[in-house]
Design an enzyme around this catalytic site. Sequence first.
Site, PDB file in Angstrom:
ATOM      1  N   ASP A 145       0.828  -1.207   0.000  1.00 26.90           N
ATOM      2  CA  ASP A 145       0.000   0.000   0.000  1.00 26.90           C
ATOM      3  C   ASP A 145       0.863   1.258   0.000  1.00 26.90           C
ATOM      4  OD1 ASP A 145       0.919  -0.148   2.591  1.00 26.90           O
ATOM      5  OD2 ASP A 145      -1.057  -0.082   3.539  1.00 26.90           O
ATOM      6  N   GLU A 149       9.430  -4.021  10.577  1.00 29.39           N
ATOM      7  CA  GLU A 149       9.790  -2.705  10.038  1.00 29.39           C
ATOM      8  C   GLU A 149      10.196  -1.733  11.142  1.00 29.39           C
ATOM      9  OE1 GLU A 149       8.144   0.931   7.187  1.00 29.39           O
ATOM     10  OE2 GLU A 149       6.929  -0.877   7.444  1.00 29.39           O
ATOM     11  N   ASP A 179      -0.976  -6.236  -0.329  1.00 30.45           N
ATOM     12  CA  ASP A 179      -1.364  -5.637   0.947  1.00 30.45           C
ATOM     13  C   ASP A 179      -2.879  -5.511   1.086  1.00 30.45           C
ATOM     14  OD1 ASP A 179       0.481  -4.981   2.926  1.00 30.45           O
ATOM     15  OD2 ASP A 179       1.205  -3.217   1.871  1.00 30.45           O
TER      16      ASP A 179
END
EC number: 2.1.2.11
Length: 273
Positions: free
Chosen positions: A49, A187, A88
Amino acid sequence: MSVQTTKRRLSPASIEALKGERPIVSLTAYTTPIARLLDPHVDFLLVGDSLGMVLYGLDTTVGVTLDMMIAHGQAVMRGSERCCVVVDLPFGAYQESKEQAFRSAARILKETGCSAVKLEGGAEMAETVEFLVSRGIPVLGHVGLMPQLVNTTGGYRSVGRNEKEVAKIRRDAKAIDDAGAFAIVVEGTVEPVAREITATLRAPTIGIGASPACDGQILVSDDMLGLFNDFKPRFVKHFAELAPTISKAAEAYANEVKARSFPGIEHTFQVKR
């Protein structure tokens, strides 16, 4: 009787099996031409995304819709043939309930032909991950820095800087692992914590701004290619500098058009005699 043979793609199961064997290679892709170029070199392509910011100029990923993800998922599938493709789930397409998540994920798989979906979230999304996996939808998890939560976290910053954050990352990663994710993106997480959870999880970890010890790595392709000069995150390495190359090509084209040196006769169609 004829036998039709098709090239088999890497599957989520084959990605999962790479843990402990070799590093997993991944990049994002949003279009057919880029997917075609990346396909021979990666284990999986993520239709992220992040396309909202990279392609559409949005400030965050929150404005990305399910229809946008499906359209770009279809484009990436057309441009690839060997790698696993993951799409996503965008903000608002899965958080309401596990049933909503299934409807959105099933639509993505059916309309794109991809192999799996990715969703952001930790312990609070574990039940949803288990619900999807038990119903035939492979899930790539995503813990640590979660861009879809930018409005509640106040921005993009690395996580794991205090004991409370470390405890949450550990809890989130274990919950998503136990729920059956075939791999987990980690992340923006401080290196020692990313290294630690990589060693303890069943599923392979895919790092982005995390640790070289992660089981694999992913970058936004446009970052990797050096298409953005105004902002470069700490974890990004430019493996090419395409921004100035593209700018110079556009300048050369404009100059030739203005000088009427392009197109030349060799670029035109003539009547055959």
